[in-house]
Design a protein around this motif. Structure first.
Motif, PDB file in Angstrom:
ATOM      1  N   ASP A  62     -82.648 -37.934  -8.824  1.00 51.85           N
ATOM      2  CA  ASP A  62     -83.504 -38.956  -9.647  1.00 51.85           C
ATOM      3  C   ASP A  62     -83.923 -39.942  -8.911  1.00 51.85           C
ATOM      4  OD1 ASP A  62     -84.151 -41.012 -11.325  1.00 51.85           O
ATOM      5  OD2 ASP A  62     -82.106 -41.564 -12.117  1.00 51.85           O
ATOM      6  N   SER A  63     -85.008 -40.130  -8.432  1.00 52.18           N
ATOM      7  CA  SER A  63     -85.659 -41.199  -7.492  1.00 52.18           C
ATOM      8  C   SER A  63     -85.553 -42.430  -7.959  1.00 52.18           C
ATOM      9  CB  SER A  63     -87.120 -40.737  -7.409  1.00 52.18           C
ATOM     10  OG  SER A  63     -88.004 -40.777  -8.517  1.00 52.18           O
ATOM     11  N   HIS A  64     -85.411 -42.655  -9.334  1.00 53.84           N
ATOM     12  CA  HIS A  64     -85.320 -44.103  -9.835  1.00 53.84           C
ATOM     13  C   HIS A  64     -83.665 -44.627  -9.940  1.00 53.84           C
ATOM     14  CE1 HIS A  64     -89.556 -44.112 -10.643  1.00 53.84           C
ATOM     15  NE2 HIS A  64     -89.354 -43.039 -11.193  1.00 53.84           N
ATOM     16  N   ASN A  65     -82.864 -43.614  -9.445  1.00 52.71           N
ATOM     17  CA  ASN A  65     -81.520 -43.926  -9.298  1.00 52.71           C
ATOM     18  C   ASN A  65     -81.058 -44.829 -10.890  1.00 52.71           C
ATOM     19  OD1 ASN A  65     -80.671 -42.599  -6.947  1.00 52.71           O
ATOM     20  ND2 ASN A  65     -81.883 -44.377  -6.100  1.00 52.71           N
ATOM     21  N   CYS A  85     -77.885 -40.491 -14.899  1.00 50.92           N
ATOM     22  CA  CYS A  85     -78.895 -40.276 -14.008  1.00 50.92           C
ATOM     23  C   CYS A  85     -80.189 -39.831 -14.743  1.00 50.92           C
ATOM     24  CB  CYS A  85     -78.832 -39.031 -12.853  1.00 50.92           C
ATOM     25  SG  CYS A  85     -77.322 -39.805 -11.865  1.00 50.92           S
ATOM     26  N   GLY A  86     -81.473 -40.168 -14.476  1.00 51.05           N
ATOM     27  CA  GLY A  86     -82.795 -39.995 -15.182  1.00 51.05           C
ATOM     28  C   GLY A  86     -82.934 -38.440 -15.319  1.00 51.05           C
ATOM     29  N   ASN A 143     -81.256 -33.403   2.736  1.00 52.87           N
ATOM     30  CA  ASN A 143     -82.122 -34.641   3.115  1.00 52.87           C
ATOM     31  C   ASN A 143     -82.842 -35.483   2.148  1.00 52.87           C
ATOM     32  OD1 ASN A 143     -82.147 -34.451   6.165  1.00 52.87           O
ATOM     33  ND2 ASN A 143     -83.022 -32.396   5.958  1.00 52.87           N
ATOM     34  N   ASP A 144     -82.322 -36.256   1.284  1.00 48.29           N
ATOM     35  CA  ASP A 144     -82.747 -37.107   0.414  1.00 48.29           C
ATOM     36  C   ASP A 144     -83.551 -36.356  -0.701  1.00 48.29           C
ATOM     37  OD1 ASP A 144     -83.651 -39.479  -1.053  1.00 48.29           O
ATOM     38  OD2 ASP A 144     -85.068 -40.082   0.446  1.00 48.29           O
ATOM     39  N   TRP A 145     -83.249 -35.538  -1.463  1.00 44.56           N
ATOM     40  CA  TRP A 145     -83.619 -34.410  -2.322  1.00 44.56           C
ATOM     41  C   TRP A 145     -84.815 -35.129  -3.233  1.00 44.56           C
ATOM     42  CZ3 TRP A 145     -83.807 -29.359  -2.530  1.00 44.56           C
ATOM     43  CH2 TRP A 145     -84.149 -28.568  -3.663  1.00 44.56           C
ATOM     44  N   ASP A 146     -84.611 -36.471  -3.773  1.00 45.08           N
ATOM     45  CA  ASP A 146     -85.405 -37.282  -4.558  1.00 45.08           C
ATOM     46  C   ASP A 146     -86.404 -38.203  -3.876  1.00 45.08           C
ATOM     47  OD1 ASP A 146     -83.565 -39.156  -3.949  1.00 45.08           O
ATOM     48  OD2 ASP A 146     -82.597 -39.213  -6.137  1.00 45.08           O
ATOM     49  N   SER A 147     -86.180 -38.244  -2.600  1.00 47.68           N
ATOM     50  CA  SER A 147     -86.851 -39.117  -1.816  1.00 47.68           C
ATOM     51  C   SER A 147     -87.181 -40.517  -2.183  1.00 47.68           C
ATOM     52  CB  SER A 147     -88.518 -38.665  -1.887  1.00 47.68           C
ATOM     53  OG  SER A 147     -88.791 -37.297  -1.647  1.00 47.68           O
ATOM     54  N   ASP A 148     -85.654 -41.092  -2.254  1.00 51.02           N
ATOM     55  CA  ASP A 148     -85.416 -42.507  -2.654  1.00 51.02           C
ATOM     56  C   ASP A 148     -85.012 -43.208  -1.564  1.00 51.02           C
ATOM     57  OD1 ASP A 148     -83.057 -41.526  -2.577  1.00 51.02           O
ATOM     58  OD2 ASP A 148     -82.232 -42.040  -4.613  1.00 51.02           O
ATOM     59  N   ALA A 149     -84.890 -42.691  -0.249  1.00 48.78           N
ATOM     60  CA  ALA A 149     -84.636 -43.309   0.691  1.00 48.78           C
ATOM     61  C   ALA A 149     -83.094 -43.621   1.031  1.00 48.78           C
ATOM     62  CB  ALA A 149     -85.274 -44.777   0.938  1.00 48.78           C
ATOM     63  N   THR A 150     -82.493 -42.598   0.095  1.00 45.55           N
ATOM     64  CA  THR A 150     -80.969 -42.616  -0.095  1.00 45.55           C
ATOM     65  C   THR A 150     -80.459 -41.439   0.331  1.00 45.55           C
ATOM     66  OG1 THR A 150     -80.734 -44.436  -1.632  1.00 45.55           O
ATOM     67  CG2 THR A 150     -78.746 -43.207  -1.200  1.00 45.55           C
ATOM     68  N   CYS A 151     -79.781 -41.062   1.381  1.00 46.35           N
ATOM     69  CA  CYS A 151     -79.312 -39.505   1.729  1.00 46.35           C
ATOM     70  C   CYS A 151     -78.703 -39.093   0.434  1.00 46.35           C
ATOM     71  CB  CYS A 151     -78.583 -39.530   2.952  1.00 46.35           C
ATOM     72  SG  CYS A 151     -79.331 -39.991   4.406  1.00 46.35           S
ATOM     73  N   SER A 198     -75.837 -41.776  -5.819  1.00 44.47           N
ATOM     74  CA  SER A 198     -75.066 -41.245  -6.963  1.00 44.47           C
ATOM     75  C   SER A 198     -76.083 -40.395  -8.094  1.00 44.47           C
ATOM     76  CB  SER A 198     -74.706 -42.764  -7.729  1.00 44.47           C
ATOM     77  OG  SER A 198     -76.032 -43.374  -7.908  1.00 44.47           O
ATOM     78  N   CYS A 199     -77.205 -40.628  -7.899  1.00 42.50           N
ATOM     79  CA  CYS A 199     -78.412 -39.651  -8.661  1.00 42.50           C
ATOM     80  C   CYS A 199     -79.199 -39.001  -7.843  1.00 42.50           C
ATOM     81  CB  CYS A 199     -79.039 -40.613  -9.397  1.00 42.50           C
ATOM     82  SG  CYS A 199     -78.173 -41.361 -10.699  1.00 42.50           S
ATOM     83  N   PRO A 200     -78.767 -37.917  -6.959  1.00 37.29           N
ATOM     84  CA  PRO A 200     -79.236 -37.174  -6.116  1.00 37.29           C
ATOM     85  C   PRO A 200     -80.835 -36.456  -6.288  1.00 37.29           C
ATOM     86  CG  PRO A 200     -77.333 -36.112  -6.386  1.00 37.29           C
ATOM     87  CD  PRO A 200     -77.178 -37.372  -7.089  1.00 37.29           C
TER      88      PRO A 200
END
Length: 144
Positions: A33-36, A44-45, A16-24, A29-31
């Protein structure tokens, strides 16, 4: 994932969008890394040692570009002349060839003599009283 399908924005994704970046996560591509990949260097960050430096510490001196005054000079301006070594014609000569003879001072046996001991008497021209006389007034008559 304990979230009901009608409120789950990532209903096929257990994380469920582990990094809370609004991308499932399955599309991210960087699950983790919230900054992708903020610096767009394809790392990835969460794995990037310099997450805001696209060069990733290009000179391998352990300083990311944001904090590195000389990002392509691992010796950080070794001669302290204000010119980074990768751009310095004389990286170990703080005077940068002061006599303009195209020989850097750290390699120039006569660093203040543009002619580099023109008379070959082993006395540099800037201190040689007879710059063009290899015998240096051998008869002591004050005439070279």
């Amino acid at each position: 994932d304990q979230v009901c399908g009608d409120v789950d924005s990532c209903f096929l994704d257990n994380e469920n969008d582990w990094d809370s970046d609004a991308t499932c996560s399955q599309e991210d591509s960087c699950p983790h890394d919230s900054h992708n990949d903020a610096d767009s260097d394809t790392i990835c960050g969460d794995l990037d040692s310099c997450p805001h430096d696209p060069e990733n510490d290009a000179d391998s001196d352990l300083f990311c570009a944001l904090y590195d005054a000389c990002p392509f000079d691992p010796e950080h301006d070794a001669d302290s002349d204000g010119v980074c070594g990768d751009e310095d014609s004389c990286p170990y000569d703080s005077l940068n060839d002061a006599d303009s003879d195209s020989v850097c001072g750290d390699e120039d046996s006569c660093s203040m003599d543009q002619e580099n001991d023109a008379d070959s008497d082993s006395i540099c021209g800037d201190i040689d009283s007879c710059r063009l006389d290899a015998h240096n007034d051998v008869d002591s008559d004050d005439i070279c």
